[in-house]
Design a protein around this motif. Structure first.
Motif, PDB file in Angstrom:
ATOM      1  N   HIS A 199      70.767  15.805  19.345  1.00  0.00           N
ATOM      2  CA  HIS A 199      71.662  16.864  19.839  1.00  0.00           C
ATOM      3  C   HIS A 199      71.850  16.739  21.350  1.00  0.00           C
ATOM      4  O   HIS A 199      72.975  16.803  21.864  1.00  0.00           O
ATOM      5  CB  HIS A 199      71.096  18.238  19.459  1.00  0.00           C
ATOM      6  CG  HIS A 199      71.895  19.386  19.968  1.00  0.00           C
ATOM      7  ND1 HIS A 199      73.119  19.734  19.467  1.00  0.00           N
ATOM      8  CD2 HIS A 199      71.639  20.272  20.971  1.00  0.00           C
ATOM      9  CE1 HIS A 199      73.595  20.780  20.120  1.00  0.00           C
ATOM     10  NE2 HIS A 199      72.706  21.128  21.045  1.00  0.00           N
ATOM     11  N   ARG A 248      60.990  21.418  18.535  1.00  0.00           N
ATOM     12  CA  ARG A 248      62.301  20.783  18.317  1.00  0.00           C
ATOM     13  C   ARG A 248      62.546  19.653  19.318  1.00  0.00           C
ATOM     14  O   ARG A 248      63.258  18.708  19.034  1.00  0.00           O
ATOM     15  CB  ARG A 248      63.416  21.825  18.409  1.00  0.00           C
ATOM     16  CG  ARG A 248      64.786  21.260  18.093  1.00  0.00           C
ATOM     17  CD  ARG A 248      65.822  22.378  17.972  1.00  0.00           C
ATOM     18  NE  ARG A 248      67.102  21.851  17.561  1.00  0.00           N
ATOM     19  CZ  ARG A 248      68.080  21.502  18.405  1.00  0.00           C
ATOM     20  NH1 ARG A 248      67.915  21.647  19.701  1.00  0.00           N
ATOM     21  NH2 ARG A 248      69.220  21.036  17.952  1.00  0.00           N
ATOM     22  N   SER A 287      61.691  16.315  17.855  1.00  0.00           N
ATOM     23  CA  SER A 287      62.346  15.921  16.603  1.00  0.00           C
ATOM     24  C   SER A 287      63.551  15.032  16.882  1.00  0.00           C
ATOM     25  O   SER A 287      64.187  15.135  17.938  1.00  0.00           O
ATOM     26  CB  SER A 287      62.803  17.166  15.824  1.00  0.00           C
ATOM     27  OG  SER A 287      63.904  17.769  16.472  1.00  0.00           O
ATOM     28  N   SER A 288      63.866  14.178  15.935  1.00  0.00           N
ATOM     29  CA  SER A 288      65.035  13.302  16.104  1.00  0.00           C
ATOM     30  C   SER A 288      66.316  14.137  16.166  1.00  0.00           C
ATOM     31  O   SER A 288      67.257  13.781  16.872  1.00  0.00           O
ATOM     32  CB  SER A 288      65.102  12.274  14.983  1.00  0.00           C
ATOM     33  OG  SER A 288      65.144  12.898  13.729  1.00  0.00           O
ATOM     34  N   GLU A 289      66.342  15.261  15.457  1.00  0.00           N
ATOM     35  CA  GLU A 289      67.512  16.139  15.483  1.00  0.00           C
ATOM     36  C   GLU A 289      67.712  16.728  16.873  1.00  0.00           C
ATOM     37  O   GLU A 289      68.819  16.737  17.416  1.00  0.00           O
ATOM     38  CB  GLU A 289      67.346  17.248  14.434  1.00  0.00           C
ATOM     39  CG  GLU A 289      68.583  18.099  14.223  1.00  0.00           C
ATOM     40  CD  GLU A 289      68.657  19.296  15.164  1.00  0.00           C
ATOM     41  OE1 GLU A 289      69.784  19.693  15.516  1.00  0.00           O
ATOM     42  OE2 GLU A 289      67.596  19.811  15.563  1.00  0.00           O
TER      43      GLU A 289
END
Length: 135
Positions: A31, A22, A25-27
């Protein structure tokens, strides 16, 4: 109960190893940026590398004390920046973030113990120590 050492090391390491993707990841980066992490596009992937390296080091018991220090360096800023429950106003969010903060503190405690006591039995470090005493 020698087998307890590798089982415990793997159980401890899995959270770092499985959560690390994670961090790339762009997410995950977004975040962290939303929570105010500076230079998240650089720091978050770096923290992912730290989680993988430290987690694998402890799981295999290879330079486990060093790997535990890597996880300490990972956990301190992540705990403080990502789980700052005191900055929240929603009671449900506060509850979840307090639990995550406490979880990270417990992992920090375990990592600090590994920095002092090492990997234990059935580890690469243990095998290397045995070879050095024979030589």
């Amino acid at each position: 109960m020698r087998i307890l050492f590798p089982i415990a090391r793997i159980m401890f390491s899995l959270i770092f190893i499985t959560a690390a993707p994670r961090h790339f990841s762009s997410e995950g980066i977004g975040h962290a940026a939303n929570l105010g992490v500076p230079f998240a596009h650089l720091i978050v992937p770096l923290s992912g590398v730290m989680a993988i390296v430290g987690g694998l080091s402890i799981a295999f018991g290879y330079k486990a004390r060093w790997g535990a220090w890597v996880l300490v360096a990972f956990l301190v800023p992540v705990t403080w920046m990502m789980h700052a429950y005191w900055k929240q106003s929603d009671p449900a969010v506060i509850h979840v973030q307090q639990a995550m903060f406490a979880k990270n503190l417990s992992m920090l405690g375990a990592a600090l113990l590994i920095t002092q006591f090492g990997a234990g039995r059935i580890s690469i470090d243990d095998l290397k120590k045995g070879r050095e005493s024979v030589a």
